[in-house]
Scaffold this motif. Structure first.
Motif, PDB file in Angstrom:
ATOM      1  N   GLY A  44       0.804  -1.200   0.000  1.00 55.00           N
ATOM      2  CA  GLY A  44       0.000   0.000   0.000  1.00 55.00           C
ATOM      3  C   GLY A  44       0.839   1.252   0.000  1.00 55.00           C
ATOM      4  O   GLY A  44       2.068   1.198   0.097  1.00 55.00           O
ATOM      5  N   THR A  45       0.147   2.367  -0.128  1.00 56.21           N
ATOM      6  CA  THR A  45       0.807   3.664  -0.071  1.00 56.21           C
ATOM      7  C   THR A  45       0.116   4.542   0.962  1.00 56.21           C
ATOM      8  O   THR A  45      -1.074   4.383   1.249  1.00 56.21           O
ATOM      9  N   LEU A  46       0.883   5.459   1.495  1.00 61.27           N
ATOM     10  CA  LEU A  46       0.393   6.464   2.437  1.00 61.27           C
ATOM     11  C   LEU A  46       0.862   7.832   1.964  1.00 61.27           C
ATOM     12  O   LEU A  46       2.068   8.110   1.954  1.00 61.27           O
ATOM     13  N   ASP A  47      -0.072   8.651   1.551  1.00 61.50           N
ATOM     14  CA  ASP A  47       0.267  10.027   1.215  1.00 61.50           C
ATOM     15  C   ASP A  47       0.810  10.662   2.493  1.00 61.50           C
ATOM     16  O   ASP A  47       0.183  10.559   3.548  1.00 61.50           O
ATOM     17  N   THR A  48       1.977  11.269   2.408  1.00 59.32           N
ATOM     18  CA  THR A  48       2.644  11.745   3.621  1.00 59.32           C
ATOM     19  C   THR A  48       3.239  13.125   3.385  1.00 59.32           C
ATOM     20  O   THR A  48       4.117  13.291   2.537  1.00 59.32           O
ATOM     21  N   HIS A  49       2.718  14.078   4.130  1.00 56.79           N
ATOM     22  CA  HIS A  49       3.219  15.445   4.027  1.00 56.79           C
ATOM     23  C   HIS A  49       3.681  15.928   5.399  1.00 56.79           C
ATOM     24  O   HIS A  49       3.403  15.299   6.419  1.00 56.79           O
ATOM     25  N   THR A  50       4.387  17.047   5.396  1.00 59.02           N
ATOM     26  CA  THR A  50       4.872  17.651   6.631  1.00 59.02           C
ATOM     27  C   THR A  50       4.211  19.020   6.805  1.00 59.02           C
ATOM     28  O   THR A  50       3.452  19.472   5.935  1.00 59.02           O
ATOM     29  N   CYS A  67      -3.045  14.836   5.130  1.00 59.34           N
ATOM     30  CA  CYS A  67      -2.122  13.711   5.359  1.00 59.34           C
ATOM     31  C   CYS A  67      -0.799  14.179   5.965  1.00 59.34           C
ATOM     32  O   CYS A  67       0.274  13.764   5.533  1.00 59.34           O
ATOM     33  N   ILE A  68      -0.896  15.041   6.973  1.00 59.18           N
ATOM     34  CA  ILE A  68       0.287  15.524   7.674  1.00 59.18           C
ATOM     35  C   ILE A  68       0.759  14.404   8.612  1.00 59.18           C
ATOM     36  O   ILE A  68      -0.011  13.925   9.449  1.00 59.18           O
ATOM     37  N   LEU A  69       1.990  13.985   8.441  1.00 57.67           N
ATOM     38  CA  LEU A  69       2.564  12.873   9.193  1.00 57.67           C
ATOM     39  C   LEU A  69       2.255  12.995  10.682  1.00 57.67           C
ATOM     40  O   LEU A  69       2.509  14.026  11.294  1.00 57.67           O
ATOM     41  N   GLY A  70       1.688  11.935  11.234  1.00 58.78           N
ATOM     42  CA  GLY A  70       1.399  11.878  12.657  1.00 58.78           C
ATOM     43  C   GLY A  70       0.028  12.391  13.064  1.00 58.78           C
ATOM     44  O   GLY A  70      -0.416  12.131  14.172  1.00 58.78           O
ATOM     45  N   GLU A  71      -0.642  13.108  12.169  1.00 59.44           N
ATOM     46  CA  GLU A  71      -1.977  13.611  12.493  1.00 59.44           C
ATOM     47  C   GLU A  71      -3.029  12.550  12.149  1.00 59.44           C
ATOM     48  O   GLU A  71      -2.775  11.631  11.364  1.00 59.44           O
ATOM     49  N   PHE A  94       3.758  -0.893   3.450  1.00 55.11           N
ATOM     50  CA  PHE A  94       3.022   0.317   3.114  1.00 55.11           C
ATOM     51  C   PHE A  94       4.078   1.411   2.987  1.00 55.11           C
ATOM     52  O   PHE A  94       4.823   1.666   3.929  1.00 55.11           O
ATOM     53  N   CYS A  95       4.162   2.003   1.813  1.00 59.15           N
ATOM     54  CA  CYS A  95       5.211   2.974   1.499  1.00 59.15           C
ATOM     55  C   CYS A  95       4.680   4.393   1.671  1.00 59.15           C
ATOM     56  O   CYS A  95       3.643   4.741   1.110  1.00 59.15           O
ATOM     57  N   ARG A  96       5.414   5.197   2.415  1.00 57.77           N
ATOM     58  CA  ARG A  96       5.097   6.619   2.495  1.00 57.77           C
ATOM     59  C   ARG A  96       5.518   7.270   1.190  1.00 57.77           C
ATOM     60  O   ARG A  96       6.541   6.912   0.612  1.00 57.77           O
TER      61      ARG A  96
END
Length: 178
Positions: A44-50, A67-71, A94-96
């Motif tokens: 899978g994938t995880l959309d990941t932003h900061t 999709c802010i990392l950790g939220e 699952f790839c960020r």
């Protein structure tokens, strides 16, 4: 034959969060059922932003933090997490990713499955952005793999853009199942 399911960005922000849609909410139960019953390997994938998302090219074009990392919005939807916990399939990675397509996913799939007979199924969000991007990247990495997109387990930004993406995928020799 190797059987793979790729779950694209089934995260809270795309379902009922900052970029959620009615159509995305409607596919959750079916996606969870597909995951639960899948026999094979799941990626899978995880959309990941900061926090600096709005300063990125994507953030300037789509000024909606998501999709802010950790939220909470970054997390996989709880029904999808439950399905992953319940499946007998082998959950691999699952790839960020910080953009639409995941180079890491393509590299993993190519490394593990190049030269093998493989069928790769896709479901997730958003059909017209991240699903199409990842499917076409996997097609480039594994051109002989049979690729299937489950149209009824994907949702786009709009119903029209969802259909446009499915039509484009058909033209690129990807099977579309309803």
């Amino acid at each position: 034959m190797e059987h793979i399911l790729v779950v694209i960005d089934m995260q809270n922000d795309f379902i009922d969060g900052s970029l959620g849609t009615k159509e995305a909410q409607e596919i959750v139960d079916g996606a969870a059922e597909k995951i639960r019953g899948f026999k094979g390997s799941i990626y899978g994938t995880l959309d990941t932003h900061t926090e600096d998302y709005l300063n990125t090219q994507e953030g300037k074009s789509l000024p909606v933090p998501h999709c802010i990392l950790g939220e909470e919005g970054w997390a996989l939807h709880s029904d999808i997490m439950d399905a992953i916990s319940d499946t007998e399939a082998e959950v691999m990675d699952f790839c960020r990713k910080d953009t639409f397509g995941s180079i890491e996913l393509c590299e993993l799939l190519k490394q593990r499955y190049e030269g093998k007979e493989v069928e790769i199924e896709f479901l997730g969000l958003c059909t017209d952005i991240c699903v199409i991007s990842n499917v076409l990247m996997v097609k480039a990495a594994l051109p002989e793999a049979k690729l299937i997109v489950h149209a009824g387990l994907c949702a786009g930004v709009t119903p029209e853009s969802h259909e446009n993406a499915l039509n484009a995928l058909k033209m690129c020799q990807v099977d579309i199942e309803t």
